[in-house]
Write a protein that holds these residues in place. Structure first.
Motif, PDB file in Angstrom:
ATOM      1  N   PRO A 111       0.873  -1.231   0.094  1.00 47.14           N
ATOM      2  CA  PRO A 111      -0.025   0.028   0.015  1.00 47.14           C
ATOM      3  C   PRO A 111       0.884   1.268   0.106  1.00 47.14           C
ATOM      4  CG  PRO A 111      -0.973  -1.615   1.453  1.00 47.14           C
ATOM      5  CD  PRO A 111       0.331  -2.070   0.969  1.00 47.14           C
ATOM      6  N   LYS A 112       0.337   2.173  -0.803  1.00 48.17           N
ATOM      7  CA  LYS A 112       1.160   3.734  -0.798  1.00 48.17           C
ATOM      8  C   LYS A 112       0.238   4.814  -0.289  1.00 48.17           C
ATOM      9  CE  LYS A 112       3.109   1.966  -5.100  1.00 48.17           C
ATOM     10  NZ  LYS A 112       3.289   2.322  -6.597  1.00 48.17           N
ATOM     11  N   THR A 113      -0.960   4.620   0.214  1.00 48.49           N
ATOM     12  CA  THR A 113      -1.534   5.587   0.817  1.00 48.49           C
ATOM     13  C   THR A 113      -2.972   5.107   1.378  1.00 48.49           C
ATOM     14  OG1 THR A 113      -2.684   7.759   0.173  1.00 48.49           O
ATOM     15  CG2 THR A 113      -3.048   5.879  -1.283  1.00 48.49           C
ATOM     16  N   HIS A 114      -3.565   5.883   2.155  1.00 41.08           N
ATOM     17  CA  HIS A 114      -4.999   5.958   2.674  1.00 41.08           C
ATOM     18  C   HIS A 114      -5.729   6.901   1.983  1.00 41.08           C
ATOM     19  CE1 HIS A 114      -3.910   3.362   6.452  1.00 41.08           C
ATOM     20  NE2 HIS A 114      -2.791   3.903   6.405  1.00 41.08           N
ATOM     21  N   VAL A 115      -6.829   6.354   1.712  1.00 37.39           N
ATOM     22  CA  VAL A 115      -7.679   7.409   1.053  1.00 37.39           C
ATOM     23  C   VAL A 115      -9.057   7.466   1.774  1.00 37.39           C
ATOM     24  CG1 VAL A 115      -6.841   7.159  -1.304  1.00 37.39           C
ATOM     25  CG2 VAL A 115      -8.431   5.665  -0.718  1.00 37.39           C
ATOM     26  N   PHE A 116      -9.896   8.459   1.524  1.00 38.42           N
ATOM     27  CA  PHE A 116     -11.242   8.548   2.246  1.00 38.42           C
ATOM     28  C   PHE A 116     -10.901   8.496   3.553  1.00 38.42           C
ATOM     29  CE2 PHE A 116     -12.961   7.553  -1.865  1.00 38.42           C
ATOM     30  CZ  PHE A 116     -13.873   8.683  -1.902  1.00 38.42           C
ATOM     31  N   VAL A 117     -10.073   9.036   4.278  1.00 37.51           N
ATOM     32  CA  VAL A 117      -9.953   9.176   5.638  1.00 37.51           C
ATOM     33  C   VAL A 117     -11.031   9.820   6.329  1.00 37.51           C
ATOM     34  CG1 VAL A 117      -7.438   8.402   5.791  1.00 37.51           C
ATOM     35  CG2 VAL A 117      -7.885  10.904   5.662  1.00 37.51           C
ATOM     36  N   SER A 118     -11.738  10.805   5.420  1.00 39.96           N
ATOM     37  CA  SER A 118     -12.755  11.391   6.320  1.00 39.96           C
ATOM     38  C   SER A 118     -14.081  10.598   6.771  1.00 39.96           C
ATOM     39  CB  SER A 118     -13.410  12.359   5.099  1.00 39.96           C
ATOM     40  OG  SER A 118     -14.012  11.658   4.036  1.00 39.96           O
ATOM     41  N   HIS A 119     -13.760   9.490   6.066  1.00 40.27           N
ATOM     42  CA  HIS A 119     -14.648   8.231   6.512  1.00 40.27           C
ATOM     43  C   HIS A 119     -14.292   7.254   7.754  1.00 40.27           C
ATOM     44  CE1 HIS A 119     -17.204   8.483   2.563  1.00 40.27           C
ATOM     45  NE2 HIS A 119     -16.938   9.718   3.069  1.00 40.27           N
ATOM     46  N   GLN A 120     -12.912   7.586   7.894  1.00 44.17           N
ATOM     47  CA  GLN A 120     -12.240   6.755   8.909  1.00 44.17           C
ATOM     48  C   GLN A 120     -12.929   6.308  10.249  1.00 44.17           C
ATOM     49  OE1 GLN A 120      -8.224   8.294   9.649  1.00 44.17           O
ATOM     50  NE2 GLN A 120      -7.931   6.824  11.367  1.00 44.17           N
ATOM     51  N   GLN A 121     -13.088   5.222  10.665  1.00 48.88           N
ATOM     52  CA  GLN A 121     -13.447   5.056  12.097  1.00 48.88           C
ATOM     53  C   GLN A 121     -12.552   5.429  13.157  1.00 48.88           C
ATOM     54  OE1 GLN A 121     -16.503   3.673  12.512  1.00 48.88           O
ATOM     55  NE2 GLN A 121     -16.770   3.950  10.224  1.00 48.88           N
ATOM     56  N   PRO A 122     -12.955   6.274  14.211  1.00 54.86           N
ATOM     57  CA  PRO A 122     -12.317   6.855  15.168  1.00 54.86           C
ATOM     58  C   PRO A 122     -11.221   5.893  15.704  1.00 54.86           C
ATOM     59  CG  PRO A 122     -14.400   6.772  15.968  1.00 54.86           C
ATOM     60  CD  PRO A 122     -14.443   6.314  14.399  1.00 54.86           C
ATOM     61  N   TRP A 123     -11.579   4.620  16.085  1.00 57.71           N
ATOM     62  CA  TRP A 123     -10.703   3.612  16.517  1.00 57.71           C
ATOM     63  C   TRP A 123      -9.773   2.816  15.433  1.00 57.71           C
ATOM     64  CZ3 TRP A 123     -12.078  -0.565  13.856  1.00 57.71           C
ATOM     65  CH2 TRP A 123     -13.623  -0.756  13.314  1.00 57.71           C
ATOM     66  N   ILE A 124      -9.353   3.422  14.380  1.00 62.32           N
ATOM     67  CA  ILE A 124      -8.384   3.239  13.761  1.00 62.32           C
ATOM     68  C   ILE A 124      -7.209   4.149  13.868  1.00 62.32           C
ATOM     69  CG2 ILE A 124      -7.593   2.916  11.495  1.00 62.32           C
ATOM     70  CD1 ILE A 124      -9.477   0.601  12.019  1.00 62.32           C
ATOM     71  N   LYS A 125      -6.164   3.713  14.059  1.00 62.48           N
ATOM     72  CA  LYS A 125      -4.821   4.448  14.370  1.00 62.48           C
ATOM     73  C   LYS A 125      -3.891   3.993  13.354  1.00 62.48           C
ATOM     74  CE  LYS A 125      -6.923   6.419  17.834  1.00 62.48           C
ATOM     75  NZ  LYS A 125      -8.128   7.649  17.435  1.00 62.48           N
ATOM     76  N   PHE A 126      -3.302   5.264  12.748  1.00 60.39           N
ATOM     77  CA  PHE A 126      -2.235   4.892  11.525  1.00 60.39           C
ATOM     78  C   PHE A 126      -1.001   4.931  12.417  1.00 60.39           C
ATOM     79  CE2 PHE A 126      -5.312   7.419   8.695  1.00 60.39           C
ATOM     80  CZ  PHE A 126      -5.763   6.421   8.439  1.00 60.39           C
ATOM     81  N   ALA A 127      -0.106   3.688  12.033  1.00 62.26           N
ATOM     82  CA  ALA A 127       1.475   3.812  12.601  1.00 62.26           C
ATOM     83  C   ALA A 127       2.078   3.334  11.227  1.00 62.26           C
ATOM     84  CB  ALA A 127       1.247   2.664  13.466  1.00 62.26           C
ATOM     85  N   ASP A 128       1.633   3.771   9.843  1.00 62.56           N
ATOM     86  CA  ASP A 128       2.544   3.409   8.822  1.00 62.56           C
ATOM     87  C   ASP A 128       3.203   4.518   8.082  1.00 62.56           C
ATOM     88  OD1 ASP A 128       0.249   4.364   7.565  1.00 62.56           O
ATOM     89  OD2 ASP A 128      -0.373   2.256   6.978  1.00 62.56           O
ATOM     90  N   GLU A 129       2.836   5.556   8.419  1.00 62.83           N
ATOM     91  CA  GLU A 129       3.445   6.852   7.921  1.00 62.83           C
ATOM     92  C   GLU A 129       3.044   7.215   6.574  1.00 62.83           C
ATOM     93  OE1 GLU A 129       7.499   7.471   9.133  1.00 62.83           O
ATOM     94  OE2 GLU A 129       7.151   6.894  11.123  1.00 62.83           O
ATOM     95  N   LEU A 130       2.130   6.196   5.836  1.00 59.10           N
ATOM     96  CA  LEU A 130       1.685   6.386   4.643  1.00 59.10           C
ATOM     97  C   LEU A 130       0.858   7.856   4.422  1.00 59.10           C
ATOM     98  CD1 LEU A 130       0.332   3.059   3.541  1.00 59.10           C
ATOM     99  CD2 LEU A 130       2.513   3.708   2.908  1.00 59.10           C
ATOM    100  N   PRO A 131       1.106   8.532   3.297  1.00 58.17           N
ATOM    101  CA  PRO A 131       0.100   9.720   2.950  1.00 58.17           C
ATOM    102  C   PRO A 131      -1.266   9.344   3.238  1.00 58.17           C
ATOM    103  CG  PRO A 131       1.320   9.137   1.064  1.00 58.17           C
ATOM    104  CD  PRO A 131       1.705   8.123   2.126  1.00 58.17           C
ATOM    105  N   THR A 132      -2.099  10.356   3.699  1.00 52.99           N
ATOM    106  CA  THR A 132      -3.414  10.294   3.911  1.00 52.99           C
ATOM    107  C   THR A 132      -4.184  11.202   2.811  1.00 52.99           C
ATOM    108  OG1 THR A 132      -3.455  11.490   5.900  1.00 52.99           O
ATOM    109  CG2 THR A 132      -3.207   9.202   6.414  1.00 52.99           C
ATOM    110  N   PHE A 133      -5.392  11.068   2.366  1.00 52.91           N
ATOM    111  CA  PHE A 133      -6.267  11.806   1.762  1.00 52.91           C
ATOM    112  C   PHE A 133      -7.751  11.894   2.436  1.00 52.91           C
ATOM    113  CE2 PHE A 133      -2.600  10.755  -0.662  1.00 52.91           C
ATOM    114  CZ  PHE A 133      -2.131  12.004  -1.014  1.00 52.91           C
ATOM    115  N   PRO A 134      -8.249  13.065   2.291  1.00 57.37           N
ATOM    116  CA  PRO A 134      -9.630  12.994   2.744  1.00 57.37           C
ATOM    117  C   PRO A 134     -10.852  12.219   1.882  1.00 57.37           C
ATOM    118  CG  PRO A 134      -8.969  15.376   2.517  1.00 57.37           C
ATOM    119  CD  PRO A 134      -7.894  14.508   2.209  1.00 57.37           C
ATOM    120  N   GLU A 135     -10.379  12.352   0.440  1.00 57.61           N
ATOM    121  CA  GLU A 135     -11.234  11.652  -0.403  1.00 57.61           C
ATOM    122  C   GLU A 135     -10.148  10.783  -1.103  1.00 57.61           C
ATOM    123  OE1 GLU A 135     -14.386  11.894  -0.450  1.00 57.61           O
ATOM    124  OE2 GLU A 135     -14.300  13.187   1.219  1.00 57.61           O
ATOM    125  N   PHE A 136     -10.536  10.473  -2.638  1.00 52.16           N
ATOM    126  CA  PHE A 136      -9.382   9.711  -3.323  1.00 52.16           C
ATOM    127  C   PHE A 136      -8.514  10.661  -4.127  1.00 52.16           C
ATOM    128  CE2 PHE A 136      -8.019   5.740  -4.977  1.00 52.16           C
ATOM    129  CZ  PHE A 136      -7.549   6.219  -6.145  1.00 52.16           C
TER     130      PHE A 136
END
Length: 136
Positions: A111-136
């Protein structure tokens, strides 16, 4: 070119991709959460000609206009995602999108990114330092 296999949980549907995925990323959109029953899904893609169903048949579910989700009709495993429209100049029909977890060796889909983090569940915590985007 190296070939990689994948398929559903029960083995009724098998596919092969030519070469490793060109892209892979984690999607947190609400649609994927509901369709897959998880907090996010990891999608990967190859050129449409490099995704070949070698056994069985993928069935499709259409809920959102222009979106086709492919699955095994026997065990229900989500296998593919297809968007008929163009998004920000990208022609999604040129690529075959599939669930990276369905590969025999999912580690080839890095994986190279996280997309749609605007919908991310609050109990998911990122520890991978990949870029994040609110949408795609």
């Amino acid at each position: 070119m190296q070939k990689f296999g994948g398929g559903c949980y029960c083995g009724a549907v098998r596919y092969q991709i030519v070469g490793p995925p060109a892209w892979s990323g984690h999607c947190h959109c609400r649609s994927c959460q509901l369709a897959l029953g998880g907090a996010f899904v990891t999608w990967a893609k190859v050129a449409v000609d490099d995704f070949i169903v070698t056994k069985g048949e993928i069935r499709f579910f259409l809920k959102t206009p222009g979106i086709k989700r492919g699955f095994c009709g026997d065990c229900g495993t989500t296998l593919t995602y297809a968007a008929e429209n163009k998004v920000e100049g990208q022609n999604w029909s040129a690529d075959a999108w599939f669930s990276a977890a369905t590969l025999d060796d999912p580690s080839i889909a890095k994986p190279k990114t996280h997309v749609f983090v605007s919908h991310q569940q609050p109990w998911i915590k990122f520890a991978d330092e990949l870029p994040t985007f609110p949408e795609f």
